[in-house]
Design an enzyme around this catalytic site. Structure first.
Site, PDB file in Angstrom:
ATOM      1  N   GLN A  99       0.852  -1.194   0.000  1.00  0.00           N
ATOM      2  CA  GLN A  99       0.000   0.000   0.000  1.00  0.00           C
ATOM      3  C   GLN A  99       0.884   1.239   0.000  1.00  0.00           C
ATOM      4  O   GLN A  99       0.407   2.357  -0.086  1.00  0.00           O
ATOM      5  CB  GLN A  99      -0.880   0.008   1.251  1.00  0.00           C
ATOM      6  CG  GLN A  99      -1.824  -1.173   1.323  1.00  0.00           C
ATOM      7  CD  GLN A  99      -2.352  -1.385   2.741  1.00  0.00           C
ATOM      8  OE1 GLN A  99      -3.321  -0.769   3.159  1.00  0.00           O
ATOM      9  NE2 GLN A  99      -1.714  -2.273   3.495  1.00  0.00           N
ATOM     10  N   ASP A 102       6.216   4.771  -1.529  1.00  0.00           N
ATOM     11  CA  ASP A 102       7.548   5.368  -1.354  1.00  0.00           C
ATOM     12  C   ASP A 102       8.650   4.731  -2.188  1.00  0.00           C
ATOM     13  O   ASP A 102       9.769   5.254  -2.253  1.00  0.00           O
ATOM     14  CB  ASP A 102       7.940   5.362   0.130  1.00  0.00           C
ATOM     15  CG  ASP A 102       7.866   3.967   0.780  1.00  0.00           C
ATOM     16  OD1 ASP A 102       8.178   2.972   0.093  1.00  0.00           O
ATOM     17  OD2 ASP A 102       7.494   3.882   1.969  1.00  0.00           O
ATOM     18  N   HIS A 117      -1.587   1.368  -4.268  1.00  0.00           N
ATOM     19  CA  HIS A 117      -1.970   2.774  -4.156  1.00  0.00           C
ATOM     20  C   HIS A 117      -1.105   3.675  -5.031  1.00  0.00           C
ATOM     21  O   HIS A 117      -1.008   4.871  -4.780  1.00  0.00           O
ATOM     22  CB  HIS A 117      -1.937   3.214  -2.680  1.00  0.00           C
ATOM     23  CG  HIS A 117      -2.958   2.504  -1.832  1.00  0.00           C
ATOM     24  ND1 HIS A 117      -2.931   2.470  -0.460  1.00  0.00           N
ATOM     25  CD2 HIS A 117      -4.069   1.798  -2.194  1.00  0.00           C
ATOM     26  CE1 HIS A 117      -3.965   1.763  -0.012  1.00  0.00           C
ATOM     27  NE2 HIS A 117      -4.654   1.333  -1.040  1.00  0.00           N
ATOM     28  N   CYS A 125       0.569  15.224 -15.202  1.00  0.00           N
ATOM     29  CA  CYS A 125      -0.313  16.346 -15.479  1.00  0.00           C
ATOM     30  C   CYS A 125      -1.687  15.799 -15.870  1.00  0.00           C
ATOM     31  O   CYS A 125      -1.797  15.008 -16.814  1.00  0.00           O
ATOM     32  CB  CYS A 125       0.260  17.195 -16.616  1.00  0.00           C
ATOM     33  SG  CYS A 125      -0.874  18.497 -17.126  1.00  0.00           S
ATOM     34  N   CYS A 128      -2.565  17.198 -19.701  1.00  0.00           N
ATOM     35  CA  CYS A 128      -1.951  16.676 -20.936  1.00  0.00           C
ATOM     36  C   CYS A 128      -1.309  15.300 -20.778  1.00  0.00           C
ATOM     37  O   CYS A 128      -0.863  14.705 -21.754  1.00  0.00           O
ATOM     38  CB  CYS A 128      -0.919  17.669 -21.478  1.00  0.00           C
ATOM     39  SG  CYS A 128       0.610  17.708 -20.526  1.00  0.00           S
ATOM     40  N   SER A 192      -2.453  -1.494   9.279  1.00  0.00           N
ATOM     41  CA  SER A 192      -3.573  -1.566  10.217  1.00  0.00           C
ATOM     42  C   SER A 192      -4.721  -2.388   9.636  1.00  0.00           C
ATOM     43  O   SER A 192      -5.673  -2.702  10.337  1.00  0.00           O
ATOM     44  CB  SER A 192      -4.050  -0.156  10.567  1.00  0.00           C
ATOM     45  OG  SER A 192      -4.396   0.544   9.390  1.00  0.00           O
ATOM     46  N   ASN A 216       3.338  -6.879  13.130  1.00  0.00           N
ATOM     47  CA  ASN A 216       2.830  -5.504  13.210  1.00  0.00           C
ATOM     48  C   ASN A 216       3.047  -4.970  14.624  1.00  0.00           C
ATOM     49  O   ASN A 216       2.997  -5.733  15.586  1.00  0.00           O
ATOM     50  CB  ASN A 216       1.325  -5.483  12.869  1.00  0.00           C
ATOM     51  CG  ASN A 216       0.876  -4.120  12.392  1.00  0.00           C
ATOM     52  OD1 ASN A 216       1.419  -3.597  11.420  1.00  0.00           O
ATOM     53  ND2 ASN A 216      -0.082  -3.527  13.071  1.00  0.00           N
ATOM     54  N   GLU A 218       1.116  -3.148  16.382  1.00  0.00           N
ATOM     55  CA  GLU A 218      -0.110  -3.217  17.195  1.00  0.00           C
ATOM     56  C   GLU A 218      -1.000  -4.344  16.674  1.00  0.00           C
ATOM     57  O   GLU A 218      -0.834  -4.784  15.539  1.00  0.00           O
ATOM     58  CB  GLU A 218      -0.903  -1.911  17.042  1.00  0.00           C
ATOM     59  CG  GLU A 218      -0.185  -0.679  17.541  1.00  0.00           C
ATOM     60  CD  GLU A 218      -0.881   0.577  17.025  1.00  0.00           C
ATOM     61  OE1 GLU A 218      -1.701   1.114  17.766  1.00  0.00           O
ATOM     62  OE2 GLU A 218      -0.610   0.985  15.889  1.00  0.00           O
TER      63      GLU A 218
END
Ligand code: OAD
Length: 248
Positions: A99, A102, A117, A125, A128, A192, A216, A218
């Site tokens: 996801q 970077d 993503h 642009c 164009c 998450s 993970n 959490e």
């Protein structure tokens, strides 16, 4: 011990699949979206990361996005990214579905990376279609707000990431779902698991018989589906798992 169990499962994988999220890049200095210090604690995502907001006021979008872009462009992969690349080279992971936008998995040497993503490394642009590297647009932000298209002069330059309200890249979604259906081990890292359809990937894999490992910081909503759950930092846990697999 859970790390050892994770290594046993993944070490036997013939079609392993990883799903990663912002947590895998946290140790590279890129803030996550939710949780402690998360970006969405400071900004309302539906506002600053939606296509309607971008179209209404590209300057406001770029003002908010400038800092995150600077941090992401300056970031380097961490040992968690490196371990995932190593697991692919060792034949234990067929691909990474991410996801993240970077590009740090690719920087780390991972070859099959499905970006659900989109990518934050390119800007396009909307008038164009001209594309240029984010690094070039980023450099212009100091003197030009909003940044202008180098080809047509328009002001609708948008990173090639999926904003709220935009369609997902269908080819990437279909590829990710096919990989999930074929996976025998599903490794979920640093997410998450609340954003769909990304969160659908481990569900599809589990329903198709994959054994699941969650790494993970959490608890996640799908911990109950996993055979191994490790609540820790991916930059520490993944290298341990990879070492056990690669070094035996
Ligand atoms: P989140 O910020 O929702 O979740 C990151 C998860 O990583 C949290 O559960 C943290 O506990 C965990 N975490 C933090 N540091 C960690 C570490 N060092 N090691 C392991 N885990 C760690 O990020 P995502 O799940 O990726 O979408 O968010 C999904 C999507 O929501 C993003 O792609 C973005 C956002 O809105 C779009 O912008 C379309």
């Amino acid at each position: 011990m859970t790390v050892r169990r994770a290594a046993e499962l993944l070490g036997a994988a013939r079609n392993g699949l990883a799903l990663t999220g912002a947590g895998v890049s946290a140790e590279s200095g890129i803030p996550t979206f939710r949780g402690e210090g998360g970006l969405w604690k400071r900004f309302d995502p539906v506002k600053v990361a939606s296509i309607d907001y971008f179209l209404a006021d590209p300057s406001a979008y770029w003002s908010a996005s400038k800092e995150r872009g600077r941090v992401a462009l300056g970031a380097s992969p961490n040992p968690g990214h490196a371990a995932l690349a190593e697991l692919e080279t060792a034949g234990r992971l067929a691909a990474i579905v991410t996801q993240n936008t970077d590009g740090l998995h690719q920087d780390s040497g991972s070859r099959r990376v499905i970006e659900l993503h989109g990518s934050g490394r390119t800007v396009q642009c909307l008038d164009c279609g001209f594309r240029e590297p984010r690094s070039e647009v980023q450099a212009r932000l100091e003197v030009e707000m909003p940044p202008r298209c180098r080809s047509c002069g328009g002001t609708l330059l948008k990173p090639t990431v999926v904003l709220f309200g935009e369609a997902m890249p269908q080819a990437a979604v279909q590829e990710a779902l096919a990989l999930a259906r074929a996976a025998d081990v599903m490794l979920v890292v640093g997410t998450s698991l609340v954003v769909y359809p990304a969160a659908e990937i481990p569900l599809v894999a589990a329903r198709s018989g994959a054994r699941m490992i969650v790494v993970n910081a959490e608890p996640t909503p799908f911990d109950d589906l996993a055979e191994v759950v490790i609540h820790g930092r991916s930059g520490e846990v993944l290298p341990e798992i990879a070492r056990l697999i690669v070094d035996g």
